[in-house]
Design an enzyme around this catalytic site. Structure first.
Site, PDB file in Angstrom:
ATOM      1  N   SER A 298       0.853  -1.191   0.000  1.00  0.00           N
ATOM      2  CA  SER A 298       0.000   0.000   0.000  1.00  0.00           C
ATOM      3  C   SER A 298       0.883   1.233   0.000  1.00  0.00           C
ATOM      4  O   SER A 298       2.116   1.136   0.092  1.00  0.00           O
ATOM      5  CB  SER A 298      -0.917   0.022   1.232  1.00  0.00           C
ATOM      6  OG  SER A 298      -0.216   0.472   2.368  1.00  0.00           O
TER       7      SER A 298
ATOM      8  N   TYR B 218       3.626  -0.332  10.611  1.00  0.00           N
ATOM      9  CA  TYR B 218       2.805  -0.644   9.447  1.00  0.00           C
ATOM     10  C   TYR B 218       3.551  -0.296   8.159  1.00  0.00           C
ATOM     11  O   TYR B 218       3.551  -1.074   7.197  1.00  0.00           O
ATOM     12  CB  TYR B 218       1.486   0.123   9.508  1.00  0.00           C
ATOM     13  CG  TYR B 218       0.582  -0.159   8.328  1.00  0.00           C
ATOM     14  CD1 TYR B 218       0.009  -1.415   8.150  1.00  0.00           C
ATOM     15  CD2 TYR B 218       0.307   0.833   7.380  1.00  0.00           C
ATOM     16  CE1 TYR B 218      -0.819  -1.684   7.064  1.00  0.00           C
ATOM     17  CE2 TYR B 218      -0.516   0.570   6.295  1.00  0.00           C
ATOM     18  CZ  TYR B 218      -1.076  -0.684   6.136  1.00  0.00           C
ATOM     19  OH  TYR B 218      -1.888  -0.939   5.055  1.00  0.00           O
TER      20      TYR B 218
END
Length: 252
Positions: A83, A108
């Protein structure tokens, strides 16, 4: 249809799943490594691994390696879901488990960079065996992935307004799946691999001058071949799994 249980945060569960799949006698033409957690409170799994790195990357690393025999037989494509979170952070090679201080977004970001680098190195190792790998950014999609975020955090990030209306630009689940399906099946990608894809195309390098730099394009650190090789070796050391041969890299 057959369904097997697997917990990507548990290496034994991943290996058990792979063993059951191999025993089933099924082939494998497409593997989409899609599952993930995001911005969770500090959580440790296995031997003390940071949960986002362990689940989003190491779980898929082990799964793909354990399924290598059928990936080769099928001349498979492997799609690794990354992402724009990769833009937050590269790999913290000196402390990948965040033992000296946890930040949920840095963790993340590291995991999403790892997903992209995994595709780079798997494709490098697998191409001569007919296995190609692609990193895919599906786009912003409101799913259960946001379960650890409060409404206040999502409003502050501009993802939705105070009434809970999601901002323009987020995709539906079907739209979000489109690039994964494209990477897994499109003849346009025949003979290609190790690339970062978005919006059903190979992404351009991030333009740092663009107002969309945070949301479009791929940062250099997420497709760097040296970092990809280093991450693979780290992942193999951590998991004890390394089934994909490295026949193309010269050794000193």
């Amino acid at each position: 249809m057959q369904v097997f249980e697997m917990d990507l945060g548990d290496q034994n569960s991943v290996k058990k799943f792979a063993q059951e799949y191999l025993k089933s006698g099924r082939g494998l033409d497409i593997l989409i490594n899609n599952a993930a957690i995001m911005a969770c409170p500090e959580t440790r799994v296995g031997p003390g691994w940071e949960a986002q790195f362990a689940t989003n990357h190491l779980g898929h690393f082990t799964l793909s390696n354990e399924l290598w025999p059928v990936l080769v037989d099928g001349g498979a494509r492997v799609v690794s879901l990354t992402s724009t979170g990769h833009k937050i952070s590269g790999i913290h090679f000196e402390d990948p488990q965040f033992t000296s201080g946890y930040d949920k977004w840095q963790a993340y970001g590291q995991a999403k960079t790892a997903n992209s680098l995994f595709a780079v190195e798997l494709d490098k190792r697998g191409a001569d065996h007919g296995v190609r790998a692609f990193a895919v950014h599906p786009g912003g999609i409101m799913t259960g992935l946001q379960r650890h975020l409060t409404d206040e955090e999502m409003i502050a990030s501009g993802w939705m307004d105070a009434e809970g209306t999601v901002r323009e630009g987020f995709k539906t689940s079907e739209q979000g799946a489109a690039t994964s399906v494209w990477a897994a099946t499109s003849p346009i990608l025949d003979g290609k691999g190790g690339v970062y894809c978005e919006d059903c195309d190979i992404a351009l390098p991030t333009d740092p001058e663009s107002p969309l730099a945070r949301y479009a394009g791929v940062d250099a650190h997420a497709i760097d071949p040296e970092s990809a090789a280093r991450l693979w070796e780290l992942s193999a050391e951590l998991t004890g799994v390394n089934a994909v041969p490295d026949e193309g890299r010269e050794t000193a």
